[in-house]
Design a protein around this motif. Structure first.
Motif, mmCIF file in Angstrom:
data_model
loop_
_atom_site.group_PDB
_atom_site.id
_atom_site.type_symbol
_atom_site.label_atom_id
_atom_site.label_comp_id
_atom_site.label_asym_id
_atom_site.label_seq_id
_atom_site.Cartn_x
_atom_site.Cartn_y
_atom_site.Cartn_z
ATOM 1 N N MET A 1 11.680 10.819 -5.650
ATOM 2 C CA MET A 1 12.609 9.803 -5.141
ATOM 3 C C MET A 1 12.493 8.520 -5.977
ATOM 4 O O MET A 1 13.056 7.497 -5.627
ATOM 5 N N LEU A 2 11.681 8.574 -7.004
ATOM 6 C CA LEU A 2 11.381 7.489 -7.934
ATOM 7 C C LEU A 2 10.460 6.420 -7.334
ATOM 8 O O LEU A 2 9.515 5.991 -7.970
ATOM 9 N N HIS A 3 10.760 5.991 -6.099
ATOM 10 C CA HIS A 3 9.876 4.959 -5.512
ATOM 11 C C HIS A 3 9.916 5.046 -3.990
ATOM 12 O O HIS A 3 10.274 6.085 -3.430
ATOM 13 N N ILE A 4 9.561 3.934 -3.350
ATOM 14 C CA ILE A 4 9.420 3.923 -1.893
ATOM 15 C C ILE A 4 10.790 4.050 -1.209
ATOM 16 O O ILE A 4 11.751 3.400 -1.605
ATOM 17 N N PHE A 5 10.840 4.887 -0.150
ATOM 18 C CA PHE A 5 12.099 5.037 0.599
ATOM 19 C C PHE A 5 11.932 4.725 2.091
ATOM 20 O O PHE A 5 12.902 4.520 2.801
ATOM 21 N N GLY B 1 -5.191 7.777 -7.818
ATOM 22 C CA GLY B 1 -6.036 7.437 -6.672
ATOM 23 C C GLY B 1 -5.837 8.314 -5.451
ATOM 24 O O GLY B 1 -6.425 8.055 -4.407
ATOM 25 N N LYS B 2 -4.999 9.362 -5.550
ATOM 26 C CA LYS B 2 -4.799 10.218 -4.374
ATOM 27 C C LYS B 2 -5.934 11.223 -4.286
ATOM 28 O O LYS B 2 -6.309 11.827 -5.304
ATOM 29 N N ILE B 3 -6.431 11.445 -3.073
ATOM 30 C CA ILE B 3 -7.478 12.443 -2.897
ATOM 31 C C ILE B 3 -6.868 13.819 -3.155
ATOM 32 O O ILE B 3 -5.799 14.141 -2.632
ATOM 33 N N ILE C 1 6.058 4.727 1.949
ATOM 34 C CA ILE C 1 5.871 6.037 1.309
ATOM 35 C C ILE C 1 6.990 6.256 0.304
ATOM 36 O O ILE C 1 8.163 5.940 0.571
ATOM 37 N N GLY C 2 6.597 6.770 -0.837
ATOM 38 C CA GLY C 2 7.572 7.110 -1.860
ATOM 39 C C GLY C 2 7.235 8.468 -2.429
ATOM 40 O O GLY C 2 6.367 9.171 -1.907
ATOM 41 N N ALA C 3 7.905 8.814 -3.481
ATOM 42 C CA ALA C 3 7.620 10.082 -4.148
ATOM 43 C C ALA C 3 8.173 9.971 -5.557
ATOM 44 O O ALA C 3 9.173 9.271 -5.779
ATOM 45 N N THR C 4 7.529 10.640 -6.487
ATOM 46 C CA THR C 4 8.041 10.631 -7.860
ATOM 47 C C THR C 4 9.462 11.193 -7.854
ATOM 48 O O THR C 4 10.340 10.725 -8.584
ATOM 49 N N SER D 1 0.847 -1.183 0.000
ATOM 50 C CA SER D 1 0.000 0.000 0.000
ATOM 51 C C SER D 1 0.885 1.237 0.000
ATOM 52 O O SER D 1 1.743 1.393 0.865
ATOM 53 N N ALA D 2 0.658 2.126 -0.959
ATOM 54 C CA ALA D 2 1.383 3.408 -0.983
ATOM 55 C C ALA D 2 0.603 4.365 -1.862
ATOM 56 O O ALA D 2 -0.481 4.032 -2.343
ATOM 57 N N GLY D 3 1.137 5.535 -2.032
ATOM 58 C CA GLY D 3 0.446 6.540 -2.834
ATOM 59 C C GLY D 3 -0.366 7.469 -1.954
ATOM 60 O O GLY D 3 -0.677 8.584 -2.340
ATOM 61 N N GLU D 4 -0.760 7.015 -0.803
ATOM 62 C CA GLU D 4 -1.574 7.752 0.180
ATOM 63 C C GLU D 4 -1.231 7.100 1.507
ATOM 64 O O GLU D 4 -0.854 5.928 1.528
HETATM 65 O O1 3SK Z 1 3.932 7.145 -2.108
HETATM 66 C C1 3SK Z 1 3.901 7.641 -3.244
HETATM 67 O O2 3SK Z 1 3.106 8.521 -3.487
HETATM 68 C C2 3SK Z 1 4.822 7.187 -4.356
HETATM 69 C C3 3SK Z 1 5.131 8.067 -5.325
HETATM 70 C C4 3SK Z 1 5.977 7.689 -6.332
HETATM 71 C C5 3SK Z 1 6.525 6.456 -6.377
HETATM 72 C C6 3SK Z 1 6.213 5.575 -5.425
HETATM 73 C C7 3SK Z 1 5.351 5.929 -4.418
HETATM 74 C C8 3SK Z 1 5.006 4.913 -3.424
#
Ligand code: 3SK
Length: 513
Positions: free
Chosen positions: A319-323, A500-502, A314-317, A289-292
């Motif tokens: 950071m490319l993926h989950i950290f 799928g993020k609010i 939790i990840g971020a674009t 589960s991630a993205g939110e």
């Molecule tokens: O948690 C996120 O929103 C995310 C964003 C980019 C890549 C991977 C993840 C999990």
């Protein structure tokens, strides 16, 4: 820990090298009514690379945009373009001309590969683009209907790729953030392998007999990692779904005996709601589960209802993926876990000083992958002193676990209290009549801002004043009473991004869907 040869092409590592390592006959991708082995994928992607280089004059570093739903053909185009040395811009399928144009102009895209079924908006974009000169179609269904399919079929068999360096840019990941003005994040060939080695190998312990499934579009790096890079890096298979409604996901997990599922918490909630008695998810090793943020009640009911583990991360674009992630042997409700091996995380104040354990602050992370925006002065907001500031407010507990409090934009200051919107959401979600909710701050004369909950009720529950009062009392009993939503707005649906993020910023602007 993450060392790779100076000459490195990530697409070759995920295809031809896998064939060399003995995975040639194993299934790599399933979708569009058939499966493709690693040997077929290596051949297919080499042919596409040849078309791009020999017929379209693609040079290393040229940007290629791809527009398609999640199909094996999309994965082949992405890998083929990467083999050709191009920099790929994957785009969300629902984007319209206006957003496509933001991508083509920012990234100076000269060529687009487009699923035949999605041509209209792409053509409209090309008419207004200063950069996009050519659209090459491919067939997202089965035949050889697209220009790319025919040209690739006519090329000779045999490996083909362009030599690239591990630090050459391979991917531009777009992120719209909360303002809607997209930023492009640059990622190198090595980054594509690091996320697999740091997360999929160490946290998921991926094996060749794993079968991946999930819903995020491959244009979202969460999906690209989870449904393409991770399975291919370890000789596993990925089942790609063009439309992945939660009920479909349950069926696919059962029919394909899927072992790893990637999706967002809202989809897991919907899967549980759609799950019939006797649903057999026993094949599932892990639900990622991630993205939110994952509300604790969703984690707990999933584990109770399915008996299968759920892993929040939790990840971020950027950071490319989950950290930051929980571990298979240590997955706790309500916490996001600890940094992956090779990454560090801290909770800091506005001056980058670490705050005491238990105190909310900005999450700062660093590791082998980090944020590099393409020509964007917002770079200095995101990276300070070598640390990536993700825009999330976190708390690190005494045992070192990180707990999400809110997106920093989603902290609500009401009458002097700091209230994390997602915490109120989690409290509301524990009420049996609440299907979904989004909590934001709304202007208020007396308190400056009040907590406002936008609530989607489950079928059969009545939206009325009594129900609002019942939900408010419920929250007051669940968390500190000052956090209760003074304003409740019932709605049929919440505005969401394609991943799928609010979209809380739209709730703040008074837009429901
Ligand atoms: O948690 C996120 O929103 C995310 C964003 C980019 C890549 C991977 C993840 C999990």
């Amino acid at each position: 820990r993450f060392t790779y040869p100076e000459t490195l092409n990530a697409a070759v590592e995920l295809t031809d090298r896998m064939v060399e390592r003995g995975f040639g006959n194993r299934v790599a991708l399933v979708g569009q009514g058939r499966s493709r082995s690693y040997a077929e994928l290596a051949d297919w992607t080499s042919r596409i690379a040849r078309v791009l280089v020999e017929d379209h004059g693609i040079q290393p570093g040229n940007r290629i945009l791809i527009r398609s739903p999640n199909t094996p053909a999309l994965v082949a185009c992405w890998l083929g373009a990467t083999k050709a040395g191009a920099v790929v811009v994957n785009t969300m399928p629902l984007l319209r001309k206006k957003e496509l144009l933001q991508h083509t102009e920012k990234a100076q895209v000269s060529l687009a590969l487009c699923d035949l079924r999605m041509l209209d908006e792409m053509q409209a974009c090309m008419e207004d683009s200063a950069h996009l000169k050519r659209i090459v179609t491919f067939d997202g269904t089965a035949g050889l209907e697209g220009d790319l399919d025919r040209a690739a079929a006519a090329k000779p068999a045999g490996p083909f790729w362009v030599e690239t360096g591990r630090d050459d840019v391979a991917l531009l990941g777009f992120t719209s953030g909360s303002t809607g003005v997209p930023k492009a994040t640059m990622h190198f060939h090595r980054d594509l392998l690091i996320i697999a080695d740091a997360y999929a190998r160490e946290i998921l312990e991926v094996r060749p007999d794993d079968v991946f499934v999930g819903s995020p579009p491959l244009a979202f790096t969460f999906g690209l990692g989870g449904l393409a890079i991770f399975p291919l890096r370890f000789g596993a298979s990925s089942v790609l779904l063009e439309k992945a409604a939660p009920a479909d996901l349950i069926g696919i997990i059962q029919s394909h005996r899927a072992t790893i599922c990637f999706t967002a918490p809202t989809a897991y909630r919907a899967m549980m709601a759609a799950m019939e008695d006797g649903a057999d998810l026993s094949s599932l090793r892990c639900a990622v589960s991630a993205g939110e943020t994952l509300p604790a009640p969703v984690f707990t009911s999933w584990v109770e209802k399915t008996g299968r583990p759920m892993l929040d991360g939790i990840g971020a674009t950027e950071m490319l993926h989950i950290f930051l992630s929980n571990r298979l042997t240590d997955a706790r409700p309500g916490v996001t876990g600890k940094p992956l091996a090779g990454y560090e995380a801290r909770v800091v104040d506005d001056h980058m000083n670490e705050v005491p354990r238990g105190t909310p602050g900005h999450l700062a992370v660093r590791g082998p992958v980090g944020c590099r925006y393409l020509a964007d002065d917002r770079q200095s907001n995101y990276v300070r002193d070598g640390w990536n500031l993700t825009g999330d407010t976190f708390i690190q507990d005494e045992d070192g676990y990180f707990r999400f409090a809110a997106r920093s934009d989603d902290m609500i200051v009401s009458a002097g209290y700091n209230i994390a919107g997602p915490e109120v959401e989690a409290a509301l979600l524990a009420h049996p009549d609440v299907a979904e909710c989004g909590v934001v701050g709304a202007p208020d004369e007396a308190r400056g801002t009040v907590v406002q909950a936008h609530v989607v009720l489950r079928p059969g529950a009545l939206a009325c004043e009594d129900k609002a009062k019942e939900l408010q009392d419920f929250v007051k009993r669940t968390i500190a009473p000052y956090k209760y939503p003074r304003s409740i707005v019932f709605t049929d649906a919440l505005p969401k991004t394609e991943s799928g993020k609010i979209q809380r910023f739209r709730l703040k602007q008074g837009m429901a869907t």
